[in-house]
Scaffold this motif. Sequence first.
Motif: not given
Length: 552
Positions: A528-552
């Motif tokens: 699931n893609v949660l949100s998008v957010q334009f930052m300075a220097c024209n960077l696009l930050l995208v946050t996602e959610i996963t249900q995979e059983n992995e450590e971050h």
Amino acid sequence: MKRVRTEQIQMPCPATSNASMSAAPCQAEPQQYEVQFGWLRNFLTDSDSQHSHEVMPLLYPLFVYFHLNLIQNSPKSTVESFYSHFHGMFLQNTSQKDVIEQLQTTQTIQDILSNFRLRAFLDNKYVVRLQEDSYNYLLRYLQSDNNAALCRILTWHIHLDVQPAKRTDYQLYASGGSSRGEGGGLEPSDMPAPILQNEAALELLQESIKRVKDGPPSLTTIYFYAFYNTEQLLNTEEVSPDSKLLEAGFDNSCIKLWSLRSKKLKSEPHHVNVSRIHLACDFLEEEDDEDDNAGTEMKVLRGHCGPVYSTRFLSDSSGLLSCSEDMSIRYWDLGSFTNTVLYQGHAYPMWDLDISPQNLYFTSGSHDGMAWLWSFDRTYPLRIYAGHLAEVDCVKFHPNSNYLAMGSTDKTVWLWSTQQGNSVRLFTSHRGPVLFLAFSPNSNYLASAGEDQRLKLWDLASRTLYKELWGHMDNITSLTFSPDSSLVASASMDNSVLVWDIRSVHCSTPTDRSSSELVGIYTGQMSNVLSVQFMACNLLLVTEITQENEEH
């Protein structure tokens, strides 16, 4: 130069705190004449500025009038000291030399009145012609220090004939203090080669900028952040404006903060460096890692007693606001990572909040169908906006903080005046609840989206629908504009991020599944893609959610 009778001019008196123009003479001791004249001479002779060369002829009448005033009001030793220090600089000019030599033998007021040329100085004003820029240059000097003696002479004895500057696209000055022709400009053949080269380079640069602006858009750089193994449902997240922190609000009533840099999070006193101006690229700088072992990679903020539905960073990243199902708003100090203020008043859960661009106000939207306007220094609301027929799902401030947009389950978008408290716009064409709003940075458009899977752009000036964008296959959950307002990015529960060019000149051929403004499609590997957010220097930050059983 010529001596004519003229009206009294107005000059500023730096010795007073009032910056207005005054024709009254400034009082100055005769002992200051030599000091202030010497300062002005050194200021003009030590500078290579074109303005200094143009103001230089003013020294001659100032010297004459200073000397005549000293003869009338000062002892002979003071007069001789002033004359001996400065008379040599005028002996090279033949017309000035005669008057300077006559001053040497003038000792009393009777000597002045009996000398025709010296008496003419007292009976008339000496005219000096200056360009407007040079006149302003002189004024800035007079206002920079106590120049009362200079003010007095300029006010009573000298007339400055200020010539308005004739400006073209590029202001050019002659190198010798005078310009050719009546227009004061230079013919192209008379221009120095560096000026022609710089002008050609500037035109080339402007043409290149125009081609970039008018040309097809370049795709933005995208950063993906993924949340793994979220044991409690993740409701909201945001990256701080300085791109150093990532926060997330959960169903278990806690807020978690992560550092996006190598430096760990630790509580420290809040210091403000007022001498530093933060630029858009400052977040790329690395900070010192002193005692980094004392911090942690994540902080947990606890205080709410219900699910956290929305969070917002202050524009300077010094604090964080959060709202919850427990009907409260909490302010968190990110220097100490503690809750310092509690705002209460709503009788139902709050779904969204937003902070005005300059941190003047913040607003909350609630299940009760109303939005409340708050200020940080009061724990009670300033205004209550009521008009929707169902719950308010999203709220957003206009870039100038004077307007507040509200989206609702009743499928409408209202625009309110924050100062007057009345509604100024009503947009009605959605076929489902409105879940997200975004204003363009140039203040021209309002974007709205929700469960009808359509992104609508409203022209705020004409109160009409500017564009309708389609391409998502599920609810749209997040919107953001690029810093130049040319691109819109949207995130959806269909696990995609779409980027749209809202300018009309570079549209592709529309298809059955998307509109012609679509220029980029990004599909994440997560659930699931949660949100998008334009930052300075024209960077696009995208946050996602996963249900995979992995450590971050």
